[in-house]
Design a protein around this motif. Structure first.
Motif, PDB file in Angstrom:
ATOM      1  N   ALA A  26       4.652 -32.399  62.245  1.00 33.69           N
ATOM      2  CA  ALA A  26       4.208 -31.373  63.189  1.00 33.69           C
ATOM      3  C   ALA A  26       3.773 -30.137  62.408  1.00 33.69           C
ATOM      4  O   ALA A  26       4.215 -29.928  61.278  1.00 33.69           O
ATOM      5  N   PRO A  27       2.896 -29.327  63.010  1.00 31.45           N
ATOM      6  CA  PRO A  27       2.539 -28.065  62.360  1.00 31.45           C
ATOM      7  C   PRO A  27       3.764 -27.139  62.322  1.00 31.45           C
ATOM      8  O   PRO A  27       4.527 -27.075  63.291  1.00 31.45           O
ATOM      9  N   HIS A  28       3.929 -26.452  61.222  1.00 27.12           N
ATOM     10  CA  HIS A  28       5.055 -25.518  61.094  1.00 27.12           C
ATOM     11  C   HIS A  28       4.572 -24.126  60.697  1.00 27.12           C
ATOM     12  O   HIS A  28       5.102 -23.134  61.189  1.00 27.12           O
ATOM     13  N   THR A  29       3.596 -24.058  59.821  1.00 23.17           N
ATOM     14  CA  THR A  29       3.150 -22.753  59.330  1.00 23.17           C
ATOM     15  C   THR A  29       2.027 -22.211  60.214  1.00 23.17           C
ATOM     16  O   THR A  29       1.375 -22.956  60.958  1.00 23.17           O
ATOM     17  N   ASP A  30       1.798 -20.913  60.107  1.00 23.89           N
ATOM     18  CA  ASP A  30       0.681 -20.302  60.843  1.00 23.89           C
ATOM     19  C   ASP A  30      -0.632 -20.972  60.462  1.00 23.89           C
ATOM     20  O   ASP A  30      -1.487 -21.222  61.322  1.00 23.89           O
ATOM     21  N   GLU A  31      -0.788 -21.272  59.183  1.00 23.33           N
ATOM     22  CA  GLU A  31      -2.013 -21.906  58.702  1.00 23.33           C
ATOM     23  C   GLU A  31      -2.221 -23.276  59.345  1.00 23.33           C
ATOM     24  O   GLU A  31      -3.344 -23.637  59.735  1.00 23.33           O
ATOM     25  N   ALA A 104      -1.785 -24.635  70.695  1.00 19.32           N
ATOM     26  CA  ALA A 104      -1.750 -24.084  69.332  1.00 19.32           C
ATOM     27  C   ALA A 104      -1.399 -22.602  69.358  1.00 19.32           C
ATOM     28  O   ALA A 104      -0.611 -22.133  68.525  1.00 19.32           O
ATOM     29  N   ASP A 105      -1.970 -21.870  70.320  1.00 14.79           N
ATOM     30  CA  ASP A 105      -1.643 -20.439  70.439  1.00 14.79           C
ATOM     31  C   ASP A 105      -0.156 -20.233  70.706  1.00 14.79           C
ATOM     32  O   ASP A 105       0.440 -19.289  70.199  1.00 14.79           O
ATOM     33  N   ALA A 106       0.435 -21.127  71.503  1.00 11.39           N
ATOM     34  CA  ALA A 106       1.855 -21.033  71.829  1.00 11.39           C
ATOM     35  C   ALA A 106       2.742 -21.718  70.795  1.00 11.39           C
ATOM     36  O   ALA A 106       3.969 -21.650  70.890  1.00 11.39           O
ATOM     37  N   LYS A 107       2.103 -22.390  69.823  1.00 11.10           N
ATOM     38  CA  LYS A 107       2.827 -23.177  68.811  1.00 11.10           C
ATOM     39  C   LYS A 107       3.786 -24.165  69.487  1.00 11.10           C
ATOM     40  O   LYS A 107       4.949 -24.299  69.120  1.00 11.10           O
ATOM     41  N   ASP A 108       3.227 -24.847  70.472  1.00 12.33           N
ATOM     42  CA  ASP A 108       4.005 -25.760  71.307  1.00 12.33           C
ATOM     43  C   ASP A 108       3.618 -27.195  70.986  1.00 12.33           C
ATOM     44  O   ASP A 108       2.585 -27.694  71.417  1.00 12.33           O
ATOM     45  N   ARG A 109       4.453 -27.878  70.220  1.00 13.46           N
ATOM     46  CA  ARG A 109       4.164 -29.248  69.790  1.00 13.46           C
ATOM     47  C   ARG A 109       4.021 -30.198  70.975  1.00 13.46           C
ATOM     48  O   ARG A 109       3.130 -31.053  70.991  1.00 13.46           O
ATOM     49  N   ALA A 110       4.890 -30.080  71.957  1.00 12.38           N
ATOM     50  CA  ALA A 110       4.851 -30.956  73.124  1.00 12.38           C
ATOM     51  C   ALA A 110       3.535 -30.795  73.874  1.00 12.38           C
ATOM     52  O   ALA A 110       2.954 -31.781  74.357  1.00 12.38           O
ATOM     53  N   LYS A 111       3.054 -29.589  73.971  1.00 11.37           N
ATOM     54  CA  LYS A 111       1.785 -29.339  74.688  1.00 11.37           C
ATOM     55  C   LYS A 111       0.595 -29.890  73.905  1.00 11.37           C
ATOM     56  O   LYS A 111      -0.392 -30.305  74.508  1.00 11.37           O
ATOM     57  N   VAL A 112       0.678 -29.885  72.586  1.00  9.39           N
ATOM     58  CA  VAL A 112      -0.391 -30.510  71.798  1.00  9.39           C
ATOM     59  C   VAL A 112      -0.449 -32.000  72.136  1.00  9.39           C
ATOM     60  O   VAL A 112      -1.519 -32.543  72.394  1.00  9.39           O
ATOM     61  N   LEU A 113       0.695 -32.645  72.161  1.00  7.58           N
ATOM     62  CA  LEU A 113       0.734 -34.063  72.520  1.00  7.58           C
ATOM     63  C   LEU A 113       0.209 -34.286  73.935  1.00  7.58           C
ATOM     64  O   LEU A 113      -0.560 -35.204  74.185  1.00  7.58           O
ATOM     65  N   GLU A 114       0.610 -33.431  74.853  1.00  7.25           N
ATOM     66  CA  GLU A 114       0.179 -33.530  76.243  1.00  7.25           C
ATOM     67  C   GLU A 114      -1.344 -33.385  76.362  1.00  7.25           C
ATOM     68  O   GLU A 114      -1.966 -34.057  77.179  1.00  7.25           O
TER      69      GLU A 114
END
Length: 117
Positions: A26-31, A104-114
């Motif tokens: 999963a993404p972790h850093t801002d980059e 991505a703006d919310a840094k929400d992994r579940a929403k990326v999958l959704e």
């Protein structure tokens, strides 16, 4: 598709991996989140390009050498036979990409999958 949609989609959907219910990637850093967001923005813009009337699916004479898809003239014929269905599909891509931007703006992994569903 090959030059814009596929790479952007691969970046988004490949940014998170859940195997046997466990998050493996999963993404972790801002980059990393910026990379997901930029890819989603590319998909939004690609969805706009897909809707341009008269736009051809490839350059004249270009062939599909992958063997997994129709040839460009076959694809274009299908698009032109039901333009409204094509526009609806482009809107679906736009909406999914917009969800990925928000995720991505919310840094929400579940929403990326959704957004990929």
């Amino acid at each position: 598709m090959d030059g814009l949609v596929d790479p952007a989609a691969d970046t988004i959907w490949g940014s998170i991996a859940i195997i046997n219910g466990k998050e493996e990637k999963a993404p972790h850093t801002d980059e990393e989140w910026v990379t997901v967001r930029r890819s989603a923005l590319q998909l939004v813009e690609a969805s706009n390009l897909l809707q341009i009337p008269g736009r051809h699916v490839t350059k004249p004479g270009e062939r599909n050498e992958q063997g997994i898809e129709l040839q460009p003239e076959q694809t274009e014929k299908l698009i032109n036979q039901d333009r409204q269905a094509w526009i609806s599909l482009a809107h679906g891509l736009h909406d999914a990409a917009a969800l990925a931007i928000n995720a991505a703006d919310a840094k929400d992994r579940a929403k990326v999958l959704e957004s990929g569903s």
